[in-house]
Design a protein around this motif. Sequence first.
Motif, PDB file in Angstrom:
ATOM      1  N   VAL A  21       0.847  -1.213  -0.016  1.00 19.72           N
ATOM      2  CA  VAL A  21       0.098   0.111   0.071  1.00 19.72           C
ATOM      3  C   VAL A  21       0.754   1.089   0.154  1.00 19.72           C
ATOM      4  CG1 VAL A  21      -0.361  -0.092   2.527  1.00 19.72           C
ATOM      5  CG2 VAL A  21      -1.995   1.050   1.039  1.00 19.72           C
ATOM      6  N   ARG A  22       0.419   2.353  -0.716  1.00 18.98           N
ATOM      7  CA  ARG A  22       1.231   3.308  -0.988  1.00 18.98           C
ATOM      8  C   ARG A  22       0.181   4.687  -0.746  1.00 18.98           C
ATOM      9  NH1 ARG A  22       2.059   0.141  -4.545  1.00 18.98           N
ATOM     10  NH2 ARG A  22       0.618   1.226  -6.156  1.00 18.98           N
ATOM     11  N   ALA A  23       0.709   5.645  -0.099  1.00 18.52           N
ATOM     12  CA  ALA A  23      -0.059   6.908   0.042  1.00 18.52           C
ATOM     13  C   ALA A  23      -0.093   7.584  -1.253  1.00 18.52           C
ATOM     14  CB  ALA A  23       0.549   7.847   1.034  1.00 18.52           C
ATOM     15  N   ALA A  24      -1.032   7.927  -1.845  1.00 17.26           N
ATOM     16  CA  ALA A  24      -1.195   8.564  -3.196  1.00 17.26           C
ATOM     17  C   ALA A  24      -1.341   9.923  -3.026  1.00 17.26           C
ATOM     18  CB  ALA A  24      -2.218   7.941  -4.192  1.00 17.26           C
ATOM     19  N   ALA A  25      -2.132  10.609  -1.862  1.00 21.78           N
ATOM     20  CA  ALA A  25      -2.468  11.598  -1.489  1.00 21.78           C
ATOM     21  C   ALA A  25      -2.972  11.679  -0.139  1.00 21.78           C
ATOM     22  CB  ALA A  25      -3.510  12.507  -2.425  1.00 21.78           C
ATOM     23  N   PRO A  26      -3.244  12.765   0.728  1.00 19.94           N
ATOM     24  CA  PRO A  26      -3.632  12.605   1.941  1.00 19.94           C
ATOM     25  C   PRO A  26      -5.159  11.686   2.023  1.00 19.94           C
ATOM     26  CG  PRO A  26      -2.840  14.852   1.605  1.00 19.94           C
ATOM     27  CD  PRO A  26      -2.814  14.160   0.281  1.00 19.94           C
ATOM     28  N   ARG A  27      -5.062  10.650   2.686  1.00 19.33           N
ATOM     29  CA  ARG A  27      -6.003   9.882   3.139  1.00 19.33           C
ATOM     30  C   ARG A  27      -6.411   9.192   1.786  1.00 19.33           C
ATOM     31  NH1 ARG A  27      -6.322   9.384   8.222  1.00 19.33           N
ATOM     32  NH2 ARG A  27      -8.074   8.213   8.339  1.00 19.33           N
ATOM     33  N   VAL A  28      -5.568   9.151   0.859  1.00 19.55           N
ATOM     34  CA  VAL A  28      -6.048   8.342  -0.381  1.00 19.55           C
ATOM     35  C   VAL A  28      -4.725   7.448  -0.703  1.00 19.55           C
ATOM     36  CG1 VAL A  28      -6.193   8.495  -2.824  1.00 19.55           C
ATOM     37  CG2 VAL A  28      -7.097  10.227  -1.482  1.00 19.55           C
ATOM     38  N   CYS A  29      -4.946   6.061  -0.797  1.00 18.40           N
ATOM     39  CA  CYS A  29      -4.022   5.090  -0.943  1.00 18.40           C
ATOM     40  C   CYS A  29      -4.172   4.271  -2.333  1.00 18.40           C
ATOM     41  CB  CYS A  29      -4.092   4.060   0.207  1.00 18.40           C
ATOM     42  SG  CYS A  29      -3.760   4.810   2.015  1.00 18.40           S
ATOM     43  N   ASP A  30      -3.119   3.679  -2.653  1.00 14.46           N
ATOM     44  CA  ASP A  30      -2.938   2.761  -4.036  1.00 14.46           C
ATOM     45  C   ASP A  30      -2.687   1.445  -3.444  1.00 14.46           C
ATOM     46  OD1 ASP A  30      -3.326   4.907  -5.491  1.00 14.46           O
ATOM     47  OD2 ASP A  30      -1.414   5.078  -5.836  1.00 14.46           O
ATOM     48  N   PHE A  31      -3.334   0.125  -3.516  1.00 16.23           N
ATOM     49  CA  PHE A  31      -3.124  -0.981  -3.127  1.00 16.23           C
ATOM     50  C   PHE A  31      -2.507  -2.112  -4.409  1.00 16.23           C
ATOM     51  CE2 PHE A  31      -5.978   0.887  -0.182  1.00 16.23           C
ATOM     52  CZ  PHE A  31      -5.730   0.201   1.198  1.00 16.23           C
ATOM     53  N   ASP A  32      -1.627  -2.768  -4.186  1.00 19.57           N
ATOM     54  CA  ASP A  32      -1.276  -3.843  -4.819  1.00 19.57           C
ATOM     55  C   ASP A  32      -1.589  -5.257  -4.100  1.00 19.57           C
ATOM     56  OD1 ASP A  32      -0.282  -2.163  -7.020  1.00 19.57           O
ATOM     57  OD2 ASP A  32       1.553  -2.109  -5.870  1.00 19.57           O
ATOM     58  N   VAL A  33      -2.620  -5.980  -4.684  1.00 17.45           N
ATOM     59  CA  VAL A  33      -3.070  -7.245  -3.751  1.00 17.45           C
ATOM     60  C   VAL A  33      -2.448  -8.523  -4.390  1.00 17.45           C
ATOM     61  CG1 VAL A  33      -5.159  -8.125  -2.894  1.00 17.45           C
ATOM     62  CG2 VAL A  33      -4.759  -5.733  -3.047  1.00 17.45           C
ATOM     63  N   THR A  34      -2.071  -9.292  -3.771  1.00 16.30           N
ATOM     64  CA  THR A  34      -1.598 -10.686  -4.242  1.00 16.30           C
ATOM     65  C   THR A  34      -2.705 -11.666  -3.892  1.00 16.30           C
ATOM     66  OG1 THR A  34       0.500 -10.158  -4.531  1.00 16.30           O
ATOM     67  CG2 THR A  34      -0.043 -12.485  -4.909  1.00 16.30           C
ATOM     68  N   VAL A  35      -3.303 -12.362  -4.604  1.00 19.55           N
ATOM     69  CA  VAL A  35      -4.437 -13.293  -4.232  1.00 19.55           C
ATOM     70  C   VAL A  35      -4.028 -14.554  -4.641  1.00 19.55           C
ATOM     71  CG1 VAL A  35      -6.881 -14.051  -4.587  1.00 19.55           C
ATOM     72  CG2 VAL A  35      -6.288 -11.566  -4.406  1.00 19.55           C
ATOM     73  N   ARG A  36      -4.226 -15.652  -3.929  1.00 19.52           N
ATOM     74  CA  ARG A  36      -4.248 -17.005  -4.237  1.00 19.52           C
ATOM     75  C   ARG A  36      -5.678 -17.819  -3.911  1.00 19.52           C
ATOM     76  NH1 ARG A  36       0.737 -19.392  -1.603  1.00 19.52           N
ATOM     77  NH2 ARG A  36       1.465 -18.641  -3.470  1.00 19.52           N
ATOM     78  N   SER A  37      -5.958 -18.259  -5.165  1.00 18.99           N
ATOM     79  CA  SER A  37      -7.310 -18.796  -4.934  1.00 18.99           C
ATOM     80  C   SER A  37      -7.597 -20.350  -5.733  1.00 18.99           C
ATOM     81  CB  SER A  37      -8.375 -17.960  -5.657  1.00 18.99           C
ATOM     82  OG  SER A  37      -8.113 -17.974  -7.184  1.00 18.99           O
ATOM     83  N   VAL A  38      -8.506 -21.186  -5.313  1.00 15.46           N
ATOM     84  CA  VAL A  38      -8.650 -22.321  -5.756  1.00 15.46           C
ATOM     85  C   VAL A  38      -9.779 -21.874  -6.960  1.00 15.46           C
ATOM     86  CG1 VAL A  38      -9.549 -24.787  -5.188  1.00 15.46           C
ATOM     87  CG2 VAL A  38      -8.484 -23.358  -3.438  1.00 15.46           C
ATOM     88  N   ASP A  39      -9.187 -21.616  -7.927  1.00 17.31           N
ATOM     89  CA  ASP A  39     -10.329 -21.370  -9.115  1.00 17.31           C
ATOM     90  C   ASP A  39     -10.498 -22.607 -10.007  1.00 17.31           C
ATOM     91  OD1 ASP A  39      -9.992 -18.798  -8.399  1.00 17.31           O
ATOM     92  OD2 ASP A  39      -9.138 -18.176 -10.323  1.00 17.31           O
ATOM     93  N   LYS A  40     -11.513 -22.792 -10.139  1.00 22.58           N
ATOM     94  CA  LYS A  40     -12.141 -24.162 -10.654  1.00 22.58           C
ATOM     95  C   LYS A  40     -13.239 -24.021 -12.189  1.00 22.58           C
ATOM     96  CE  LYS A  40     -12.326 -26.447  -6.459  1.00 22.58           C
ATOM     97  NZ  LYS A  40     -13.227 -27.089  -5.467  1.00 22.58           N
ATOM     98  N   GLY A  41     -12.929 -22.748 -12.796  1.00 23.52           N
ATOM     99  CA  GLY A  41     -13.420 -22.416 -13.877  1.00 23.52           C
ATOM    100  C   GLY A  41     -14.407 -21.221 -13.800  1.00 23.52           C
ATOM    101  N   TRP A  42     -15.245 -21.083 -14.494  1.00 23.08           N
ATOM    102  CA  TRP A  42     -16.102 -19.770 -14.449  1.00 23.08           C
ATOM    103  C   TRP A  42     -17.303 -19.718 -13.590  1.00 23.08           C
ATOM    104  CZ3 TRP A  42     -15.193 -15.328 -16.797  1.00 23.08           C
ATOM    105  CH2 TRP A  42     -14.317 -15.320 -17.889  1.00 23.08           C
ATOM    106  N   ASN A  43     -17.496 -20.935 -12.687  1.00 20.48           N
ATOM    107  CA  ASN A  43     -18.591 -21.200 -11.705  1.00 20.48           C
ATOM    108  C   ASN A  43     -17.983 -21.010 -10.472  1.00 20.48           C
ATOM    109  OD1 ASN A  43     -20.774 -21.386 -13.564  1.00 20.48           O
ATOM    110  ND2 ASN A  43     -20.360 -23.417 -13.952  1.00 20.48           N
ATOM    111  N   TYR A  44     -16.583 -20.876 -10.294  1.00 23.20           N
ATOM    112  CA  TYR A  44     -15.846 -20.983  -9.023  1.00 23.20           C
ATOM    113  C   TYR A  44     -14.627 -20.398  -9.247  1.00 23.20           C
ATOM    114  CZ  TYR A  44     -15.078 -22.986  -4.407  1.00 23.20           C
ATOM    115  OH  TYR A  44     -14.735 -23.171  -2.941  1.00 23.20           O
ATOM    116  N   TYR A  45     -14.555 -19.073  -8.924  1.00 19.63           N
ATOM    117  CA  TYR A  45     -13.328 -18.571  -8.814  1.00 19.63           C
ATOM    118  C   TYR A  45     -13.118 -17.360  -8.185  1.00 19.63           C
ATOM    119  CZ  TYR A  45     -15.312 -15.040 -12.187  1.00 19.63           C
ATOM    120  OH  TYR A  45     -15.856 -14.029 -13.067  1.00 19.63           O
TER     121      TYR A  45
END
Length: 113
Positions: A21-45
């Motif tokens: 997370v980085r401060a972009a301006a006062p009380r405004v932040c930019d987030f880079d989020v890494t997700v690990r998921s058990v994706d099983k196609g279009w019905n479960y991701y």
Amino acid sequence: MNKTWIRTALAGEADVVDVKVRAAAPRVCDFDVTVRSVDKGWNYYADAFEVLAPDGRVLARRELLHPHESEQPFTRDLYGVRIPPGVDEVVVRARRTAPSGSAGTRRILPPAW
């Protein structure tokens, strides 16, 4: 200034495994989020991640428009998240399509401004 995660919750089927997370301006932040998921196609991701206030209020959401079966973990950004006055800690949570819609969480502190 960058800060990374502080505390983690129990693992689920769509987990936030890293946050920058980085401060972009006062009380405004930019987030880079890494997700690990058990994706099983279009019905479960993993279909989104959210930045929430400690009271559960959604401050911002990044929709994920497709499964990431062959790209694990994956990182996406969310820019311009406004942090309301009085909120000193946020929760970043991944969501999945089915059955319950939510999964693991990671708590982080926004940068000092």
